[in-house]
Design a protein around this motif. Sequence first.
Motif, PDB file in Angstrom:
ATOM      1  N   SER A 122     -10.919  37.695  21.413  1.00  0.00           N
ATOM      2  CA  SER A 122     -10.700  36.974  20.425  1.00  0.00           C
ATOM      3  C   SER A 122      -9.895  37.244  18.998  1.00  0.00           C
ATOM      4  CB  SER A 122     -12.199  36.802  19.495  1.00  0.00           C
ATOM      5  OG  SER A 122     -12.784  38.091  19.191  1.00  0.00           O
ATOM      6  N   LEU A 123      -9.759  38.591  18.818  1.00  0.00           N
ATOM      7  CA  LEU A 123      -8.617  38.976  17.984  1.00  0.00           C
ATOM      8  C   LEU A 123      -7.219  38.568  18.165  1.00  0.00           C
ATOM      9  CD1 LEU A 123      -9.752  42.691  17.017  1.00  0.00           C
ATOM     10  CD2 LEU A 123      -9.705  40.840  15.457  1.00  0.00           C
ATOM     11  N   THR A 124      -6.972  38.566  19.629  1.00  0.00           N
ATOM     12  CA  THR A 124      -5.827  38.316  20.064  1.00  0.00           C
ATOM     13  C   THR A 124      -5.506  36.992  19.962  1.00  0.00           C
ATOM     14  OG1 THR A 124      -5.834  39.910  21.902  1.00  0.00           O
ATOM     15  CG2 THR A 124      -4.291  38.107  22.091  1.00  0.00           C
ATOM     16  N   LEU A 125      -6.324  36.022  20.054  1.00  0.00           N
ATOM     17  CA  LEU A 125      -6.125  34.609  19.837  1.00  0.00           C
ATOM     18  C   LEU A 125      -6.133  34.144  18.592  1.00  0.00           C
ATOM     19  CD1 LEU A 125      -5.516  31.618  21.134  1.00  0.00           C
ATOM     20  CD2 LEU A 125      -7.936  31.354  21.679  1.00  0.00           C
ATOM     21  N   GLY A 126      -7.210  34.823  17.587  1.00  0.00           N
ATOM     22  CA  GLY A 126      -7.444  34.496  16.432  1.00  0.00           C
ATOM     23  C   GLY A 126      -6.159  34.817  15.350  1.00  0.00           C
ATOM     24  N   ILE A 127      -5.503  36.129  15.602  1.00  0.00           N
ATOM     25  CA  ILE A 127      -4.417  36.462  14.952  1.00  0.00           C
ATOM     26  C   ILE A 127      -3.394  35.645  14.998  1.00  0.00           C
ATOM     27  CG2 ILE A 127      -2.901  38.286  14.707  1.00  0.00           C
ATOM     28  CD1 ILE A 127      -5.140  40.500  15.116  1.00  0.00           C
ATOM     29  N   LEU A 128      -3.218  35.121  16.393  1.00  0.00           N
ATOM     30  CA  LEU A 128      -1.782  34.419  16.540  1.00  0.00           C
ATOM     31  C   LEU A 128      -1.912  32.879  15.772  1.00  0.00           C
ATOM     32  CD1 LEU A 128      -0.961  35.029  20.039  1.00  0.00           C
ATOM     33  CD2 LEU A 128       0.041  36.040  17.980  1.00  0.00           C
ATOM     34  N   LEU A 129      -3.272  32.276  15.805  1.00  0.00           N
ATOM     35  CA  LEU A 129      -3.363  30.956  15.096  1.00  0.00           C
ATOM     36  C   LEU A 129      -3.723  31.103  13.976  1.00  0.00           C
ATOM     37  CD1 LEU A 129      -5.781  29.491  17.790  1.00  0.00           C
ATOM     38  CD2 LEU A 129      -3.455  29.046  17.483  1.00  0.00           C
ATOM     39  N   SER A 130      -3.866  32.190  13.238  1.00  0.00           N
ATOM     40  CA  SER A 130      -4.179  32.463  11.891  1.00  0.00           C
ATOM     41  C   SER A 130      -2.852  32.313  10.999  1.00  0.00           C
ATOM     42  CB  SER A 130      -4.555  33.939  11.414  1.00  0.00           C
ATOM     43  OG  SER A 130      -3.366  34.627  11.746  1.00  0.00           O
ATOM     44  N   GLY A 131      -1.645  32.013  11.767  1.00  0.00           N
ATOM     45  CA  GLY A 131      -0.280  32.036  10.974  1.00  0.00           C
ATOM     46  C   GLY A 131      -0.264  30.402  10.539  1.00  0.00           C
ATOM     47  N   ILE A 132      -0.894  29.576  11.260  1.00  0.00           N
ATOM     48  CA  ILE A 132      -1.078  27.979  10.870  1.00  0.00           C
ATOM     49  C   ILE A 132      -1.757  28.013   9.539  1.00  0.00           C
ATOM     50  CG2 ILE A 132      -2.049  25.885  11.615  1.00  0.00           C
ATOM     51  CD1 ILE A 132      -1.887  26.746  14.396  1.00  0.00           C
ATOM     52  N   PHE A 133      -2.768  28.563   9.455  1.00  0.00           N
ATOM     53  CA  PHE A 133      -3.598  28.693   8.212  1.00  0.00           C
ATOM     54  C   PHE A 133      -3.049  29.398   7.042  1.00  0.00           C
ATOM     55  CE2 PHE A 133      -6.678  28.030  11.590  1.00  0.00           C
ATOM     56  CZ  PHE A 133      -7.168  27.030  11.392  1.00  0.00           C
ATOM     57  N   GLU A 134      -2.351  30.336   7.321  1.00  0.00           N
ATOM     58  CA  GLU A 134      -1.503  31.108   6.276  1.00  0.00           C
ATOM     59  C   GLU A 134      -0.452  30.096   5.482  1.00  0.00           C
ATOM     60  OE1 GLU A 134       1.480  33.342   4.336  1.00  0.00           O
ATOM     61  OE2 GLU A 134       1.802  32.348   6.675  1.00  0.00           O
ATOM     62  N   ARG A 135       0.320  29.540   6.577  1.00  0.00           N
ATOM     63  CA  ARG A 135       1.402  28.838   5.991  1.00  0.00           C
ATOM     64  C   ARG A 135       0.738  27.717   5.162  1.00  0.00           C
ATOM     65  NH1 ARG A 135       3.366  29.507  11.116  1.00  0.00           N
ATOM     66  NH2 ARG A 135       2.597  27.574  11.860  1.00  0.00           N
ATOM     67  N   ILE A 136      -0.298  27.020   5.558  1.00  0.00           N
ATOM     68  CA  ILE A 136      -0.895  25.932   4.865  1.00  0.00           C
ATOM     69  C   ILE A 136      -1.576  26.358   3.594  1.00  0.00           C
ATOM     70  CG2 ILE A 136      -2.669  24.122   4.611  1.00  0.00           C
ATOM     71  CD1 ILE A 136      -2.314  23.867   7.962  1.00  0.00           C
ATOM     72  N   ILE A 162      -8.428  21.853   1.071  1.00  0.00           N
ATOM     73  CA  ILE A 162      -8.742  20.448   1.608  1.00  0.00           C
ATOM     74  C   ILE A 162      -7.904  20.388   2.792  1.00  0.00           C
ATOM     75  CG2 ILE A 162      -8.581  18.165   1.412  1.00  0.00           C
ATOM     76  CD1 ILE A 162      -9.524  18.666  -1.459  1.00  0.00           C
ATOM     77  N   PRO A 163      -6.501  20.650   3.022  1.00  0.00           N
ATOM     78  CA  PRO A 163      -5.682  20.346   4.026  1.00  0.00           C
ATOM     79  C   PRO A 163      -6.097  21.336   5.439  1.00  0.00           C
ATOM     80  CG  PRO A 163      -4.232  20.672   2.246  1.00  0.00           C
ATOM     81  CD  PRO A 163      -5.732  20.864   1.893  1.00  0.00           C
ATOM     82  N   VAL A 164      -6.893  22.383   4.881  1.00  0.00           N
ATOM     83  CA  VAL A 164      -7.220  23.233   6.275  1.00  0.00           C
ATOM     84  C   VAL A 164      -8.292  22.549   7.052  1.00  0.00           C
ATOM     85  CG1 VAL A 164      -8.365  25.645   6.767  1.00  0.00           C
ATOM     86  CG2 VAL A 164      -6.826  25.400   4.918  1.00  0.00           C
ATOM     87  N   ILE A 165      -8.989  21.622   6.287  1.00  0.00           N
ATOM     88  CA  ILE A 165     -10.282  21.061   7.205  1.00  0.00           C
ATOM     89  C   ILE A 165      -9.714  20.167   8.252  1.00  0.00           C
ATOM     90  CG2 ILE A 165     -12.123  19.463   6.902  1.00  0.00           C
ATOM     91  CD1 ILE A 165     -12.406  20.343   4.259  1.00  0.00           C
ATOM     92  N   THR A 166      -8.292  19.345   7.777  1.00  0.00           N
ATOM     93  CA  THR A 166      -7.530  18.539   8.663  1.00  0.00           C
ATOM     94  C   THR A 166      -7.128  19.380   9.936  1.00  0.00           C
ATOM     95  OG1 THR A 166      -7.014  17.065   6.844  1.00  0.00           O
ATOM     96  CG2 THR A 166      -5.702  16.829   8.794  1.00  0.00           C
ATOM     97  N   VAL A 167      -6.543  20.584   9.475  1.00  0.00           N
ATOM     98  CA  VAL A 167      -5.825  21.279  10.502  1.00  0.00           C
ATOM     99  C   VAL A 167      -6.727  21.717  11.603  1.00  0.00           C
ATOM    100  CG1 VAL A 167      -4.406  23.507  10.938  1.00  0.00           C
ATOM    101  CG2 VAL A 167      -3.897  21.695   8.963  1.00  0.00           C
ATOM    102  N   LEU A 168      -8.256  22.013  11.323  1.00  0.00           N
ATOM    103  CA  LEU A 168      -9.208  22.557  12.114  1.00  0.00           C
ATOM    104  C   LEU A 168      -9.262  21.713  13.157  1.00  0.00           C
ATOM    105  CD1 LEU A 168     -12.005  23.772   9.713  1.00  0.00           C
ATOM    106  CD2 LEU A 168     -10.565  25.116  11.110  1.00  0.00           C
ATOM    107  N   GLY A 169      -9.261  20.135  13.058  1.00  0.00           N
ATOM    108  CA  GLY A 169      -9.323  19.543  14.367  1.00  0.00           C
ATOM    109  C   GLY A 169      -8.350  19.709  15.141  1.00  0.00           C
ATOM    110  N   LEU A 170      -6.992  19.719  14.550  1.00  0.00           N
ATOM    111  CA  LEU A 170      -5.779  19.759  15.454  1.00  0.00           C
ATOM    112  C   LEU A 170      -5.683  21.072  16.033  1.00  0.00           C
ATOM    113  CD1 LEU A 170      -3.042  18.366  12.717  1.00  0.00           C
ATOM    114  CD2 LEU A 170      -4.275  17.216  14.681  1.00  0.00           C
ATOM    115  N   THR A 171      -6.494  22.261  15.384  1.00  0.00           N
ATOM    116  CA  THR A 171      -6.160  23.565  16.002  1.00  0.00           C
ATOM    117  C   THR A 171      -7.226  23.649  16.940  1.00  0.00           C
ATOM    118  OG1 THR A 171      -5.990  24.549  13.762  1.00  0.00           O
ATOM    119  CG2 THR A 171      -6.536  26.017  15.304  1.00  0.00           C
ATOM    120  N   VAL A 172      -8.210  22.655  17.543  1.00  0.00           N
ATOM    121  CA  VAL A 172      -9.171  22.942  18.715  1.00  0.00           C
ATOM    122  C   VAL A 172      -8.186  22.579  19.920  1.00  0.00           C
ATOM    123  CG1 VAL A 172     -10.838  21.659  19.961  1.00  0.00           C
ATOM    124  CG2 VAL A 172     -10.801  21.957  17.389  1.00  0.00           C
ATOM    125  N   ALA A 173      -7.156  21.710  19.911  1.00  0.00           N
ATOM    126  CA  ALA A 173      -5.991  21.712  20.993  1.00  0.00           C
ATOM    127  C   ALA A 173      -5.424  22.885  20.975  1.00  0.00           C
ATOM    128  CB  ALA A 173      -5.487  20.614  20.871  1.00  0.00           C
TER     129      ALA A 173
END
Length: 341
Positions: free
Chosen positions: A213-227, A265-276
Amino acid sequence: MSRSVALRYYILSRLLLAPLMIWVLITLVFLLLRATPGDPVDMVLGSRAPEEAKAAMRERLGLNAPLWLQYLHYLGDLLRFDLGTSLTTQGQSVWHIIQQYFPATVELTVFSMIVSVLVGVSIGALAASKPNTPLDAGGRLFGIITYAVPTYWFGMILQLIFAVQLRWFPIGTRFPLTEDPPIVRTGLYLVDSLLQGNLNAFFTSLYYLALPSLTLGILLSGIFERIVRVNLKQTLRADYVEAARARGIPEPRIVLAHALKNALIPVITVLGLTVASLLGGAILTEVTFSWPGLANRLYEAISFRDYPVVQGIMVFFGIIVAIASIVIDILNAYIDPRIRY
């Protein structure tokens, strides 16, 4: 048109478009499986099996029928909620495979999402609160690296460091092979452990879940960091933030209590896209860590040309992504009153 009426029309349009999206996915998976090289019968019986046995199996599976007829039969089965039976594990239905392997993927996905949001929002907020500093540059660099690094490579590096060299974490399973796992009620080891009141099994399951979970979570965290970094920088320049500074409110309180909640607020939108992205990343993560989840089972089915399992799992994933996207859009519309449809 009032906001409530417009929102109802928007929800209705999304609900009507969801079946179309799933049908397109179903069709693409069906066609791509049959367009790629390889014969599922050879995978099951072996390339040296008698031709008579191969022909009999193709006839039994309906693979000799025209492609359009196979497609119609497949759609008919889906309308009856019949995903078929695995070719490689005879007699095991695809629904049973999903029920058996999906809980492990749920645990990995949920904890990866928690890690990605916590790490991404924290680094993004810290970088935005210190513009044009090494922290800001470090935040930008973190977002670029996590976006570019391949999941399988990062997973193998973490395994070599923390599992092989330091021996801090285990790999290859959800629970020690020498111990009995929790009694299966939901299939989620963490939940089942708590239902049994077995805290030792709970922390053991969490321990085995940590590294994937740390492996996948850290790699996806960059999406939220930029937003968060971009939106928080814009928010910190808003008039109401300047007014708060003029009243002498401390900067940390301005960032946390006034600016950050609007920047999220934009993070909520990205959450749905991040599921894929999570489901796609889960495939590589589960294969890299030999995690016994549904994504890993999908990879095995693709390798063995197991048409029913591949099609069934892809349909299942597609429905999850469609539902998550609709739910997140509706939540975002209710949370942010500025949105109009």
